[in-house]
Write a protein that holds these residues in place. Structure first.
Motif, PDB file in Angstrom:
ATOM      1  N   UNK A 254       0.822  -1.206   0.000  1.00  0.00           N
ATOM      2  CA  UNK A 254       0.000   0.000   0.000  1.00  0.00           C
ATOM      3  C   UNK A 254       0.863   1.266   0.000  1.00  0.00           C
ATOM      4  N   UNK A 255       2.128   1.105   0.369  1.00  0.00           N
ATOM      5  CA  UNK A 255       3.032   2.269   0.399  1.00  0.00           C
ATOM      6  C   UNK A 255       3.991   2.300  -0.786  1.00  0.00           C
ATOM      7  N   UNK A 256       3.915   1.326  -1.670  1.00  0.00           N
ATOM      8  CA  UNK A 256       4.859   1.289  -2.793  1.00  0.00           C
ATOM      9  C   UNK A 256       4.536   2.395  -3.803  1.00  0.00           C
ATOM     10  N   UNK A 257       5.589   3.047  -4.265  1.00  0.00           N
ATOM     11  CA  UNK A 257       5.383   4.193  -5.164  1.00  0.00           C
ATOM     12  C   UNK A 257       5.907   3.934  -6.567  1.00  0.00           C
ATOM     13  N   UNK A 258       6.907   3.060  -6.662  1.00  0.00           N
ATOM     14  CA  UNK A 258       7.479   2.766  -7.981  1.00  0.00           C
ATOM     15  C   UNK A 258       7.462   1.262  -8.195  1.00  0.00           C
ATOM     16  N   UNK A 259       7.398   0.881  -9.457  1.00  0.00           N
ATOM     17  CA  UNK A 259       7.357  -0.529  -9.802  1.00  0.00           C
ATOM     18  C   UNK A 259       8.774  -1.074  -9.708  1.00  0.00           C
ATOM     19  N   UNK A 260       9.011  -1.964  -8.778  1.00  0.00           N
ATOM     20  CA  UNK A 260      10.358  -2.486  -8.560  1.00  0.00           C
ATOM     21  C   UNK A 260      10.380  -3.989  -8.760  1.00  0.00           C
ATOM     22  N   UNK A 261      11.582  -4.493  -9.017  1.00  0.00           N
ATOM     23  CA  UNK A 261      11.811  -5.922  -8.965  1.00  0.00           C
ATOM     24  C   UNK A 261      11.269  -6.701 -10.148  1.00  0.00           C
ATOM     25  N   UNK A 262      11.074  -7.973  -9.907  1.00  0.00           N
ATOM     26  CA  UNK A 262      10.655  -8.931 -10.934  1.00  0.00           C
ATOM     27  C   UNK A 262       9.276  -8.536 -11.474  1.00  0.00           C
ATOM     28  N   UNK A 263       9.202  -8.384 -12.791  1.00  0.00           N
ATOM     29  CA  UNK A 263       8.012  -7.768 -13.382  1.00  0.00           C
ATOM     30  C   UNK A 263       6.744  -8.603 -13.202  1.00  0.00           C
ATOM     31  N   UNK A 264       6.842  -9.912 -13.420  1.00  0.00           N
ATOM     32  CA  UNK A 264       5.620 -10.728 -13.312  1.00  0.00           C
ATOM     33  C   UNK A 264       5.139 -10.744 -11.860  1.00  0.00           C
ATOM     34  N   UNK A 265       6.074 -10.880 -10.926  1.00  0.00           N
ATOM     35  CA  UNK A 265       5.695 -10.843  -9.509  1.00  0.00           C
ATOM     36  C   UNK A 265       4.945  -9.544  -9.207  1.00  0.00           C
ATOM     37  N   UNK A 309      12.701  -4.330 -17.980  1.00  0.00           N
ATOM     38  CA  UNK A 309      13.643  -4.090 -19.076  1.00  0.00           C
ATOM     39  C   UNK A 309      14.953  -4.841 -18.938  1.00  0.00           C
ATOM     40  N   UNK A 310      15.246  -5.399 -17.768  1.00  0.00           N
ATOM     41  CA  UNK A 310      16.510  -6.118 -17.671  1.00  0.00           C
ATOM     42  C   UNK A 310      16.307  -7.601 -17.392  1.00  0.00           C
ATOM     43  N   UNK A 311      17.207  -8.382 -17.999  1.00  0.00           N
ATOM     44  CA  UNK A 311      17.136  -9.828 -17.744  1.00  0.00           C
ATOM     45  C   UNK A 311      17.678 -10.176 -16.370  1.00  0.00           C
ATOM     46  N   UNK A 312      18.450  -9.267 -15.770  1.00  0.00           N
ATOM     47  CA  UNK A 312      18.956  -9.521 -14.420  1.00  0.00           C
ATOM     48  C   UNK A 312      17.769  -9.406 -13.466  1.00  0.00           C
ATOM     49  N   UNK A 313      17.303 -10.518 -13.006  1.00  0.00           N
ATOM     50  CA  UNK A 313      16.120 -10.524 -12.148  1.00  0.00           C
ATOM     51  C   UNK A 313      14.819 -10.351 -12.915  1.00  0.00           C
ATOM     52  N   UNK A 315      13.561  -7.915 -14.441  1.00  0.00           N
ATOM     53  CA  UNK A 315      13.042  -6.882 -13.547  1.00  0.00           C
ATOM     54  C   UNK A 315      12.911  -5.498 -14.168  1.00  0.00           C
ATOM     55  N   UNK A 316      12.198  -4.647 -13.412  1.00  0.00           N
ATOM     56  CA  UNK A 316      12.196  -3.212 -13.678  1.00  0.00           C
ATOM     57  C   UNK A 316      13.535  -2.652 -13.226  1.00  0.00           C
ATOM     58  N   UNK A 317      13.931  -1.536 -13.815  1.00  0.00           N
ATOM     59  CA  UNK A 317      15.175  -0.892 -13.361  1.00  0.00           C
ATOM     60  C   UNK A 317      14.843   0.495 -12.819  1.00  0.00           C
ATOM     61  N   UNK A 318      15.022   1.529 -13.634  1.00  0.00           N
ATOM     62  CA  UNK A 318      14.691   2.888 -13.183  1.00  0.00           C
ATOM     63  C   UNK A 318      13.884   3.569 -14.286  1.00  0.00           C
ATOM     64  N   UNK A 319      13.247   4.663 -13.919  1.00  0.00           N
ATOM     65  CA  UNK A 319      12.435   5.403 -14.886  1.00  0.00           C
ATOM     66  C   UNK A 319      13.245   5.717 -16.141  1.00  0.00           C
ATOM     67  N   UNK A 320      12.660   5.484 -17.288  1.00  0.00           N
ATOM     68  CA  UNK A 320      13.290   5.869 -18.553  1.00  0.00           C
ATOM     69  C   UNK A 320      14.275   4.854 -19.096  1.00  0.00           C
ATOM     70  N   UNK A 321      14.626   3.833 -18.296  1.00  0.00           N
ATOM     71  CA  UNK A 321      15.611   2.848 -18.772  1.00  0.00           C
ATOM     72  C   UNK A 321      14.884   1.781 -19.594  1.00  0.00           C
ATOM     73  N   UNK A 322      14.852   2.000 -20.885  1.00  0.00           N
ATOM     74  CA  UNK A 322      14.145   1.083 -21.779  1.00  0.00           C
ATOM     75  C   UNK A 322      15.034   0.731 -22.970  1.00  0.00           C
TER      76      UNK A 322
END
Ligand code: FUB
Ligand code: ZN
Length: 636
Positions: A254-265, A309-313, A315-322
């Protein structure tokens, strides 16, 4: 309180859309039988053991468990797809499915526990490695399959198996005396328990789904504690230094602000959050969903709807990193974004959600499967430069660029069975309704019946969208309002109505008050548009992409030779060409850089020639041999 906007029963949605009927046919005729063979180890592959694992766990076969810890889910997703096929009138796999359900039932332990890896290999570690073990993830897929199978066939056997396991889970996890205050390392059980609640009405399923969302991210971190236990038996070496943001357990959801970590999770979590926010009318949870939605769709999503955007994990990385060439953009992640989007569309009348579903469907999702339905991409790059395949070390690392061709089987086979269940249940993305309005979210030739205003309304669409921009929608039976999404890509649209009053636009939907026999005719301008990315996406700086309607285009070497010397012209002057992809290719104006005969030369000495550039729908790339490809191109 139940959700105000609901999806019609899948059995009441008939999809006759030419493009999707083709895919549905391919799934039913090719992919489901091939996946059945894979489950049974009949493909001559060393990686097929799924059903044998159930037999071994059930004691009817001697042997060792083989394959990934979450291998059971291949069977569950197959069953789910078979159930959706049955909704669509394809019932030929039901007897195989019933056989499989019996084998699964035999693997269920007396207390309801069901997981072949832990039963066969590590019964003593049950629930002790939630971080990596995927027990709750696998349980979630079992439940999803069971609900789908019950809804499609009325048969209870799998539902009973799943409910017994769910009861064990509800008793095991919680804040009560003797319960485990843990949660899954891979979300999925949450959205599945919501589905089980919908079909059984048993509140404990909803309560436990909510518990899993609420206890995630508590301090101290449950998963980190498991991983740091000196007795911990690591399953995935790459998770040795565990970062809780990988599983979105770094902060309470409920407090998360950005999409982090493994995308499917992340997306499975958000899907459950959206479900719960809607069902429980929880504003704080709804706001968290919206914040995360905005972050992913405005900052971290490819033009194709691909995410992570990254295969490492993965996962999501940071805003704009595509990055385009190393884009991970797992097929499952695109599917899970559509799942989140669709649930959000039930919480508010806001066309942005269905816009994203559409973006995913025609681009990042369809690209995951070859046109003949035989092979799959796990990763969906937006650029292929074959030159990079000739380099042994790339950016200092051993080359590990995404594959350039789809393959038939993976060690981790999550994507292909996710494709089958998605295609066969595509109907649930098309319509929804509330007490007086039927919403048309996607334009596909189809029809449905909904109980509304005390009667039944029949809604049908005829269209060749997105090859063509005209859509005719008819409403008969009970009077109803009709809300039709005006796609965000559309710059010009005309709408005509017979026996219906145009009520104007709200939330991106055009509303009509329809009488029996109403006919709405829409015409979306499908002129190709040159798209530019936000400056925050450095990778696409100075580049453009071409879209026609919701479809993203790309250039391939097989049509154009050296695609990196090309620039599209701002006028485009596009001509559609039918290459048999189901959606036309486009020939557009452009220039080719010829150079000046030297490796480096003053720019004013460089020669160019005018040329026509063939662009194909992105989803159709890599179907004609290995080739360079790019979505984002130069413009001149
Ligand atoms: O971990 C289970 C599935 O395998 C994930 O959802 C996919 O991303 C793949 O890692
Ligand atoms: Zn996958």
């Amino acid at each position: 309180m139940a959700s105000k906007i609901t999806i019609p029963d899948l059995k009441k949605i008939r999809v006759t859309d030419p493009l999707f009927s083709h895919y549905a046919d391919m799934v039913a005729k090719k992919m489901i039988p091939v996946q059945w063979e894979i489950l049974n180890g009949k493909q001559g592959q060393s990686r097929c053991f799924c059903i044998d694992n159930f037999r071994i766990a059930g004691g009817t076969l001697q042997g060792e468990h083989r394959g990934v810890v979450f291998g059971d889910t291949d069977a569950y997703k197959w069953l789910e797809a078979v159930a959706y096929c049955a909704n669509n009138g394809e019932t030929e796999y039901i007897s195989q499915a019933d056989e499989l359900i019996e084998i699964i039932g035999q693997a269920q332990q007396p207390d309801g526990y069901l997981n072949t890896y832990f039963t066969v290999c590590h019964p003593e570690l049950r629930w002790k490695n939630l971080t990596e073990g995927h027990e709750l993830y696998s349980a979630g897929h079992l439940i999803e399959a069971a609900v789908a199978y019950y809804n499609a066939t009325g048969k209870r056997r799998l539902l009973d198996i799943a409910a017994r396991f769910a009861d064990l889970i509800c008793g095991t996890f919680g804040d009560g005396e003797g319960q485990l205050p843990g949660y899954p390392g891979h979300q999925e059980i949450e959205l599945a328990l919501v589905k089980l609640w919908r079909v059984t009405g048993e509140e404990r399923y909803l309560k436990t789904a909510r518990f899993f969302i609420d206890c995630r991210g508590r301090t101290p971190n449950y998963l980190l504690r498991e991983m740091n236990d000196p007795q911990h038996k690591l399953i995935f070496p790459e998770l040795r230094s565990y970062d809780p943001s990988y599983s979105q357990s770094h902060v309470r959801p409920v407090e998360q602000k950005t999409m982090e970590g493994h995308a499917v999770r992340a997306m499975y979590q958000c899907s459950a959050m959206a479900d719960l926010a809607d069902i429980q009318q929880d504003e704080a949870l709804r706001n968290a969903c919206q914040t995360l939605w905005d972050n992913v769709t405005k900052r971290r999503m490819y033009i194709t709807g691909g995410i992570g955007s990254t295969r490492v994990g993965e996962a999501f990385t940071v805003d704009g990193d595509l990055p385009n060439e190393t884009a991970y953009a797992e097929t499952c992640a695109a599917i899970s974004l559509a799942m989140f989007a669709q649930r959000m569309s039930l919480t508010a009348v806001d066309s942005r959600y269905a816009d994203i579903v559409e973006r995913v469907i025609y681009n990042g999702f369809l690209s995951g499967t070859s046109l003949d339905g035989k092979s799959f991409f796990y990763e969906n790059p937006l650029s292929i430069d074959l030159l990079n395949r000739r380099i042994k070390y790339w950016r200092g690392n051993e080359v590990r660029l995404p594959i350039t061709q789809r393959v038939e089987v993976f060690d981790c086979s999550c994507c292909p069975p996710n494709v089958t269940r998605f295609v066969e249940s595509i109907g649930k993305y098309i319509y929804s309704y509330d007490s007086d309005t039927v919403y048309v979210h996607q334009f596909m030739e189809s029809d449905t019946d909904v109980a509304i205003n005390g009667g039944m309304a029949h809604v049908s669409q005829s269209t060749d969208y997105p090859s063509d921009g005209s859509v005719t929608i008819r409403v008969s039976g009970a009077p109803a309002k009709l809300a039709v999404r005006i796609p965000s890509w559309c710059r010009d649209c005309s709408a005509g109505a017979e026996r219906a009053e145009n009520l104007g636009i709200n939330g991106g939907y055009l509303f009509f008050d329809c009488e029996d026999g109403a006919k709405i005719e829409l015409d979306f301008d499908m002129s190709p548009v040159i798209i530019s990315a936000d400056p925050s996406v450095h990778e696409d700086s100075g580049k453009v992409a071409v879209m026609r309607g919701p479809v993203v285009y790309c250039a391939e070497g097989v049509d154009n030779g050296d695609i990196f010397s090309l620039a599209v012209s701002p006028e485009l002057n596009a001509e559609p060409v039918d290459l048999g992809f189901g959606i036309p290719a486009l020939d557009v104006d452009g220039t080719r850089k010829l150079g000046a005969g030297a490796l480096y030369a003053p720019a004013d000495e460089i020669k160019y020639e005018s040329t026509r550039i063939r662009l194909i729908p992105y989803f159709a790339f890599a179907n004609r041999g290995e080739s360079d490809m790019q979505v984002w191109m130069n413009i001149k």
